[in-house]
Structures are given as structure tokens and as C-alpha cells.
Design an enzyme around this catalytic site. Sequence first.
Site, mmCIF file in Angstrom:
data_model
loop_
_atom_site.group_PDB
_atom_site.id
_atom_site.type_symbol
_atom_site.label_atom_id
_atom_site.label_comp_id
_atom_site.label_asym_id
_atom_site.label_seq_id
_atom_site.Cartn_x
_atom_site.Cartn_y
_atom_site.Cartn_z
ATOM 1 N N SER A 1 131.167 76.523 51.907
ATOM 2 C CA SER A 1 132.220 77.429 51.505
ATOM 3 C C SER A 1 131.725 78.716 50.829
ATOM 4 C CB SER A 1 133.164 76.709 50.536
ATOM 5 O OG SER A 1 132.496 76.353 49.341
ATOM 6 N N LYS B 1 130.700 83.992 43.132
ATOM 7 C CA LYS B 1 131.653 83.323 44.022
ATOM 8 C C LYS B 1 133.017 83.334 43.332
ATOM 9 C CE LYS B 1 132.289 78.978 46.636
ATOM 10 N NZ LYS B 1 131.701 77.669 46.988
ATOM 11 N N SER C 1 127.912 73.339 50.250
ATOM 12 C CA SER C 1 128.387 74.732 50.278
ATOM 13 C C SER C 1 127.445 75.796 49.742
ATOM 14 C CB SER C 1 129.709 74.847 49.540
ATOM 15 O OG SER C 1 130.735 74.382 50.378
HETATM 16 N N1 GLN Z 1 132.097 71.541 53.900
HETATM 17 C C1 GLN Z 1 132.364 70.546 52.897
HETATM 18 C C2 GLN Z 1 133.852 70.433 52.698
HETATM 19 O O1 GLN Z 1 134.554 71.067 53.392
HETATM 20 C C3 GLN Z 1 131.665 70.890 51.616
HETATM 21 C C4 GLN Z 1 132.310 71.975 50.861
HETATM 22 C C5 GLN Z 1 131.621 72.292 49.578
HETATM 23 O O2 GLN Z 1 130.459 71.944 49.370
HETATM 24 N N2 GLN Z 1 132.352 72.936 48.699
HETATM 25 O O3 GLN Z 1 134.329 69.728 51.864
#
Ligand code: GLN
Length: 483
Positions: free
Chosen positions: A150, A75, A174
Site C-alpha cells: 500500500s 505516507k 506494504s
Molecule cells: N497487501 C496486503 C493487504 O492488502 C498488505 C497491506 C499492508 O501491508 N498494509 O492487506
Amino acid sequence: MHNKTITELAKGLRAKEYSSVELTQAYLDRIKKYQDLNCYITVAEENALEQAKLADSQLASADSALLTGIPIAQKDIFCTQGIKTSCGSKMLDNFIAPYNATVIEKFNADNAVMLGKLNMDEFAMGSSNETSFYGAVQNPWDTDTVPGGSSGGSASAIAARLTVAATGTDTGGSIRQPASLCGITGLKPTYGRVSRFGMIAFASSLDQGGPMARSAEDAAILMQTMAGFDTKDSTSVDRAVPDYSAGLNNSLEGLKIGLPKEFFSQDLNNDIASAIESAINEYKKLGAEVKEVSLPNMKLAIPAYYVIASAECSANLSRYDGVRFGHRCHSPADLNDLYTRSRGEAFGAEVKRRILMGTYALSAGYYDAYYIKAQKVRCLISEDFSRALSEVDVLMGPVSPSTAFDIGEKTDDPIEMYLADIYTIAINLAGLPAMSLPSGFADSKPVGLQVIGNYFSEDRLLNIAHQYQQVTDWHQQTPKGFE
Ligand code: GLN
């Protein structure tokens, strides 16, 4: 070659059926062929082939690691020395990290090959990969839909066989939500189990890196490399790392599964509910017992998370000031102009929204009403989980309230987007480990089962996942056109 597991590939490499260079080239060719998916921000072709060459020379040695010569991808939130680390943002579009994240160092020590850096929501803020400066990622199961976020690039690349496995990070879901939407296996470890050094910070008390792969067996192999104490991360936990593959075949006879009733309300789509029910029936056949439990404060998780995560991100992202590194605006009039234009030009709308919310929640006069209140709610949520997990071994439920949604469907409605993590966020607030397992389809799109365990029970979770994957083949399904 692209449908083989890590263990199979490791055998093939040692039997000289193919070299790591050949294997790596085959993946690089697939990445090019399917580049419309937009999974990769950077394809590190030259670097990958060099690493593969080195791996080929190491394979002969008896003590070479299992991951030697296996092509994986990272990532783009993990700093990689000499290779662009963008975190999905224009702010870091020009950033070449001067050092490696600990996780990257560990994969390098195993002589794994890094194919490239995977697309993601900007600074990991999002549930659809649409906030990326580099554009949306497509879900190979239906290219009109999102892969989740994400870690959307990671999940899509694994599902489309553009890497054997990958890393992800999970602050509020995410790893698990994109794993669910793309039909792959993801593990969010206990907070502190995997070093965050060199993993670009979003919300430091919630962020945790973990493995994403097709199967639990492969995830266990990645986890073995990723886990462990790191003196460079003060929140990493000094605790022995178990052998994550050793217990994969343990029996599930007598396993106590708790079903939190809040996970199965009317809001849950019927097709998803029935996929989850069938998965739980498989577990019953494997000898598990099922009991209803309750997490009464679950409904407070989303609001508490968006106060805490935004507050922490507003502090973490203050380092991007146009001075030290990252984007700098042209010909600033003075220091203030430099700050405001550099940040204004390089952050996307979602990141700006979070910084504004977080700064507001931390400001004098609102701190007690929002931030302290949210921290109290966080304690209540942790206590709910402790209570439930004192009655049962693991909790099970859905990962996501819906399957993959259309690209563009939720971009104008942040609240709708935030609700995509309704079943995952509370686990981060409590710091617990959890997995997402492919467990069927609804409307031809993958559905994920969530398995939540007690602190540091990653080995048990992987065992529970692997046993399910011995009696089902959801994790082996390949999206049409990517076979
Ligand atoms: N969707 C959540 C956010 O927007 C979690 C994102 C994540 O786990 N990095 O914060």
C-alpha cells in the site's frame, strides 16, 4: 541535487552549497513537474518552506541533527497536526489531525522538512495503490504499471526523485513489495520497534512503520529517528536503540544465509529467480555461506493473514461512524441511517470487503473455526521462522512473485491481488524484520531481494544490505525520464 544521498545533502547544506529552502524548492518543483505520477495526496508547500527556513537557521549549530533541512515525505497514514491526513480514503478526506504521530514528532525534532503526504491504498489495504480514493499511482519505471502497495506513493516518489526518502507502513508487505516494484530500498522493522501512535490502525497486531529510501545507508539514518520506545504505544518495545549506521561496513565473512525452499518453487518467475540467484552469488563472494532451510507452513500464511487482518480491521474501522470525525452523510433520517450511509458512502469496495470478512470471522459460531484457527496457524508460522533462524543468520528470497503489473490488471480479482504478498505476509505474522533491496531487472522492471532477520536485528540487516550496495549499483539506477 535530487540524486544525492542524505549524507551528501547534509554536507552540502553545511558547506552552504545550497540552503534547505533552495533544496526544498527544487523538490517542490519536481513534484509539480511530475504530478501525473500522482504520488502525493497533499503537497505541503507552505509548511515545507517554513520548516526549511527554520532548518537553515539551525544548521549553523554544531549539534544539528543529520536530517536537519532534508526534504522527506510521509505516507498519508501518519497523523500530521494541521495538515490533512486521509489514509487514502474518502472517509478522512476532510480530516485534519489535531496532533502529530510520534514518528512525525521525531522527524520534527530533527528539523527534517516534510514535503507532503504520500498516496496509498485506502486504509493500507491493497498491493497496487489502486484502492486509493485519490486514484492510482504510476510506477516511474513504466507509467502503465502499478508501483505496488500500500505504500505505493512513497515508493514511486523515491524512485522518481520526488523526495529524498519517505516513510511507509507494512502490515503484510506494504513497505517491501512497493520497494521491490519501484527499485528502491525498504525496511520493515520488528513489530514494536517503531511507535504506532498516530499511525492510523489497519491490523494492530501486524502494522509496523519503517523507512523507505534509495539506499540502505539512507534507510539507516531514517530508522535512527523512527525507532524507539513510546509510552503512548503499549506494544512498542522498551529496548535500547542501536546506532544503525555504525555497523554498515562490518564484514559479511562467515554470514550464514538460509534459502527457504518454499520461496523457490515452480511458481516463481524464471527471470526473478535468476536475479535472486545472482544476488545470492554476490553474497557468496562477500564471504557468506548458503544453506537450504524449510518453512513448511508458509502456504498457510495468506489465508491466516486475511482472517486475522480482516478481523482486526473490522474492529479498528468501527470508529468511523459519521459521528466523531470523518465523512458524514447528508440529512440522516435516524442514527442507523447515519451509520450505514456515512460508512456506505465513504468506504471503498476493498475496505468494505475486509470489514465484511472480518465481522464474519469474528461472529459467534465462526470465531473458533476461523479466528482461533488462524491464530494457531500464526504460531506454527512463527515457530517455522524460529527453527530456521536458529540454523542460519538470515533468510533470503524474492519479495514479490512478479514485477510491476499493469494498472487495472488485477483489480477484478482480489485473490490474484492477495497473492502479490505471498513472500512477505508470513514475516508480519511472525513479527520479524525484513528488507527489500533492488537486485536487478526482469523485462526492464525492478526486482527486489528480500532479507529476513531475527527479532531486533535491523542493524545487521542494514549492514547486509549496505555491503551488497557497495558491490552492485542496482539501487542507483534511475527510471528513464526522471534522471
Ligand atoms: N497487501 C496486503 C493487504 O492488502 C498488505 C497491506 C499492508 O501491508 N498494509 O492487506
